[in-house]
Write a protein that holds these residues in place. Structure first.
Motif, mmCIF file in Angstrom:
data_model
loop_
_atom_site.group_PDB
_atom_site.id
_atom_site.type_symbol
_atom_site.label_atom_id
_atom_site.label_comp_id
_atom_site.label_asym_id
_atom_site.label_seq_id
_atom_site.Cartn_x
_atom_site.Cartn_y
_atom_site.Cartn_z
ATOM 1 N N ASP A 1 0.786 -1.278 0.022
ATOM 2 C CA ASP A 1 0.009 -0.026 -0.023
ATOM 3 C C ASP A 1 0.908 1.217 -0.007
ATOM 4 O OD1 ASP A 1 -1.514 2.284 1.407
ATOM 5 O OD2 ASP A 1 -2.864 0.865 0.985
ATOM 6 N N PHE A 2 0.834 2.291 -0.922
ATOM 7 C CA PHE A 2 1.787 3.291 -0.959
ATOM 8 C C PHE A 2 1.508 4.229 0.207
ATOM 9 C CE2 PHE A 2 1.771 7.848 -1.452
ATOM 10 C CZ PHE A 2 3.124 8.063 -1.970
ATOM 11 N N PHE A 3 0.342 4.312 0.902
ATOM 12 C CA PHE A 3 0.267 5.271 1.923
ATOM 13 C C PHE A 3 0.831 4.784 2.929
ATOM 14 C CE2 PHE A 3 -3.067 6.642 -1.227
ATOM 15 C CZ PHE A 3 -2.738 8.063 -1.407
ATOM 16 N N ILE A 4 0.798 3.388 3.348
ATOM 17 C CA ILE A 4 1.481 2.973 4.644
ATOM 18 C C ILE A 4 3.026 3.062 4.314
ATOM 19 C CG2 ILE A 4 1.701 0.572 5.740
ATOM 20 C CD1 ILE A 4 -1.302 -0.061 5.044
ATOM 21 N N GLN A 5 3.444 2.526 3.158
ATOM 22 C CA GLN A 5 4.786 2.456 2.813
ATOM 23 C C GLN A 5 5.384 3.819 2.896
ATOM 24 O OE1 GLN A 5 6.282 -0.448 2.565
ATOM 25 N NE2 GLN A 5 8.293 0.151 1.684
ATOM 26 N N SER A 6 4.786 4.832 2.702
ATOM 27 C CA SER A 6 5.174 6.033 2.416
ATOM 28 C C SER A 6 5.474 6.692 3.904
ATOM 29 C CB SER A 6 4.106 7.052 1.751
ATOM 30 O OG SER A 6 4.762 8.229 1.690
#
Length: 225
Positions: free
Chosen positions: A196-201
């Protein structure tokens, strides 16, 4: 007014193919960014929507969805003082491509490397020819090779291998190396995951000092010159 395709975006479509998973852009969103982002970008939104290309290698996105992530990465770096920025596109490896009101597409956030990369300012062209010309120039030079990454073990592009292994990216997804390269990980298909982009970011933003790079410093880091 009927949309007329310009030669720069036509070239972009030749490189990346037709849009996929398009989400229509409503009038309230268009109104919110009128005068904030180039009119030509809003025309692209109207014609093509927010969408992905090449199974998620490149995305044209709603800036509001990525504004918080952008601010998290830029906070405390001084970059936010340079211009008024919005995310206009992202890549399948989680790079955020920023549009500056004065400087055009001058900055990129590479979250897997914890780097803020300054390409160049397009301020002179924006002042003399307008921001629509600058925007079309951005779409007229970007290519899949620009945004794909190479496997450090094989020197082969990674993205198509990742699609074969994990399937196309959905909205909010990205490919990431675990651990991230700036934390000692290797940039190879063997360490790749779909996340997930937002979690990883958020996770990566809290793990290291941002490195501000430009073309000269990138070359020095790569070749020691």
């Amino acid at each position: 007014m009927t949309f007329q395709l310009d030669d720069r975006f036509e070239w972009f479509l030749e490189q990346f193919g037709e849009p996929q998973n398009s989400i229509a852009v409503d009038n309230s969103t268009l109104g919110a960014y009128k005068g904030v982002l180039p009119n030509r970008l809003l025309e692209y939104w109207q014609e093509y929507g927010f969408c992905r290309f090449k199974d998620g290698l490149f995305w044209i996105v709603n800036p509001s969805d990525y504004h918080e992530s952008m601010n998290t990465w830029l906070k405390g770096t001084g970059v936010l003082d340079l211009d008024s920025f919005h995310v206009i596109a992202i890549t399948g490896f989680g790079s955020l491509l920023l549009w500056g009101k004065k400087t055009g597409q001058s900055w990129r956030i590479d979250i897997i490397d914890s780097q803020l990369f300054f390409k160049r300012s397009d301020e002179k062209r924006i002042l003399s020819e307008g921001e629509d010309v600058s925007l079309k120039g951005f779409f007229g030079v970007i290519s899949p090779e620009n945004v794909d990454l190479e496997d450090i073990d094989t020197d082969e592009p990674i993205f198509e291998q990742a699609i074969t292994k994990f399937g196309p990216l959905k909205e909010n997804e990205m490919f990431a190396f675990e651990p991230a390269p700036f934390l000692g990980g290797k940039q190879t298909i063997k360490t790749l995951s779909k996340v997930d982009f937002f979690i990883q970011s958020e996770i990566l933003a809290n793990m290291g000092q941002r490195e501000i790079m430009d073309i000269k410093s990138l070359a020095k880091k790569a070749f020691g010159k």
